[in-house]
Design an enzyme around this catalytic site. Structure first.
Site, PDB file in Angstrom:
ATOM      1  N   THR A   1       0.026  13.223  -3.203  1.00 50.41           N
ATOM      2  CA  THR A   1      -0.162  11.699  -3.912  1.00 50.41           C
ATOM      3  C   THR A   1      -0.501  11.473  -2.108  1.00 50.41           C
ATOM      4  OG1 THR A   1      -0.328  12.377  -5.838  1.00 50.41           O
ATOM      5  CG2 THR A   1      -1.154   9.895  -4.545  1.00 50.41           C
TER       6      THR A   1
ATOM      7  N   THR B   1       2.760   8.138  -7.045  1.00 47.46           N
ATOM      8  CA  THR B   1       2.989   9.196  -6.880  1.00 47.46           C
ATOM      9  C   THR B   1       3.863  10.346  -7.717  1.00 47.46           C
ATOM     10  OG1 THR B   1       2.984  10.859  -5.405  1.00 47.46           O
ATOM     11  CG2 THR B   1       4.224   9.002  -5.104  1.00 47.46           C
TER      12      THR B   1
ATOM     13  N   GLY C   1       2.108  12.065 -12.458  1.00 46.83           N
ATOM     14  CA  GLY C   1       1.170  11.707 -13.643  1.00 46.83           C
ATOM     15  C   GLY C   1       0.933  11.768 -15.131  1.00 46.83           C
TER      16      GLY C   1
ATOM     17  N   GLY D   1      -4.866  13.226 -13.376  1.00 41.97           N
ATOM     18  CA  GLY D   1      -3.300  11.693 -13.839  1.00 41.97           C
ATOM     19  C   GLY D   1      -3.402  11.561 -13.315  1.00 41.97           C
ATOM     20  N   ASP D   2      -2.710  10.044 -12.860  1.00 46.75           N
ATOM     21  CA  ASP D   2      -2.800   8.724 -12.812  1.00 46.75           C
ATOM     22  C   ASP D   2      -3.711   8.003 -11.788  1.00 46.75           C
ATOM     23  OD1 ASP D   2      -0.250   9.655 -11.065  1.00 46.75           O
ATOM     24  OD2 ASP D   2       0.080   7.530 -10.834  1.00 46.75           O
TER      25      ASP D   2
END
Length: 309
Positions: free
Chosen positions: A175, A226, A229, A205-206
């Site tokens: 990320t 990063t 996640g 993901g986050d």
């Protein structure tokens, strides 16, 4: 009387098993060059008195275009051989935010996230609806094949050969994100990702989740994350760091280290970048390395890859 801090900018290009023996000289050089270009893009805006919001978007756009990172061109393949992109951006002044998930044809996911924030009543759009909104807004589309690279295809093939039900939590390349403080004292954060190799079922993901992978609040910090996640979502890493700074008076570094220790205690790994109204430029990671860079108006300029730098 203490002088008011000027601008600051921090970037990441992913955290994971990033060690000297895993990267070729060309990969190491390419990553550092790309981080430098992104620093230049965001730093030029901040040095000219521009907003933190414009700076983080510009920096992340540079990294989305570079195939060394898992965002935009060079993003990871899902188990089905598709590429699904997520991104978010947040303005610390108003806590306005925009995010997108599951994109397959929008060239700049972070650019579309900004349009969601400014031109829609919503925060998070996904899939076909997000793509339709992108076309309405005149956001550039590309053939999905533009995002694909041979290296990412090889990683998927290797993963499936080992275990057809697996997905990659190693995240050697990851990320991308940026956080900034502008001359007016405002903060912003942006994050963009292709997720993880071998992901299934439309996994998100986050990164596009406000308060988890992306967060900015002028009262505390701007954060981009990063890593693993699922763990970052469960803890709400971005918001948690901000809450520690705002409510407990912790320094940004202490807050980032404490929350990353919590991620590790649950079984996750990764890293965060943070800046704050005081101009701090910090990072914290629990992996062997993290692609990272930072610059300030005071002349600091640093690009690093490995944990011992």
């Amino acid at each position: 009387m203490t002088a008011t801090p000027d601008w600051s900018l921090v970037l990441h290009g992913g955290a994971g098993s990033i060690e000297r023996h895993r990267l070729t000289a060309a990969q190491d050089e390419g990553v550092r060059a790309a981080l430098g270009l992104a620093l230049d893009a965001g730093g030029a805006i901040l040095a000219d008195g521009g907003s933190a919001l414009d700076a983080v978007e510009a920096a992340v756009r540079v990294l989305e275009e570079d195939p060394h990172f898992n965002a935009g061109r060079g993003a990871a393949f899902s188990r089905d051989g598709t590429i699904e992109l997520d991104a978010a951006i947040m303005d610390g002044r108003s806590r306005a935010a925009g995010a997108v998930a599951g994109l397959t044809a929008t060239r700049s996911p972070v650019g579309l996230a900004r349009r969601v924030m400014e031109a829609s009543p919503h925060v998070l759009l996904s899939g076909a609806g997000a793509e339709a909104f992108a076309r309405e807004q005149g956001i550039a589309a590309v053939d999905p094949g533009w995002f694909a690279t041979d290296e990412r295809r090889r990683q998927l093939d290797e993963l499936l050969a080992r275990n057809a039900d697996a997905f990659d939590v190693d995240m050697k390349y990851g990320t991308v994100g940026a956080v900034a403080r502008d001359r007016a004292g405002s903060l912003a954060a942006a994050t963009s990702t292709g997720g993880v190799t071998g992901k299934r079922w439309g996994r998100i993901g986050d990164s596009p989740l406000i308060g988890a992978g992306t967060y900015a609040d002028d009262r505390s910090v701007a954060v981009s994350c990063t890593g693993s996640g699922e763990y970052f979502i469960r803890i709400g890493v971005g918001h948690e760091i901000g809450a520690r700074v705002r409510l407990s008076g912790e320094s940004p570094q202490a807050a980032a280290d404490a929350v990353m220790a919590e991620v590790r205690a649950l079984g996750g790994t990764g890293g965060v970048i943070v800046t704050a109204p005081g101009g701090e430029v910090v990072w914290s990671f629990t992996t062997p390395g993290m692609y990272r860079a930072r610059a300030t108006a005071a002349g600091l300029r640093e690009v690093a890859v490995y944990g011992d730098e």
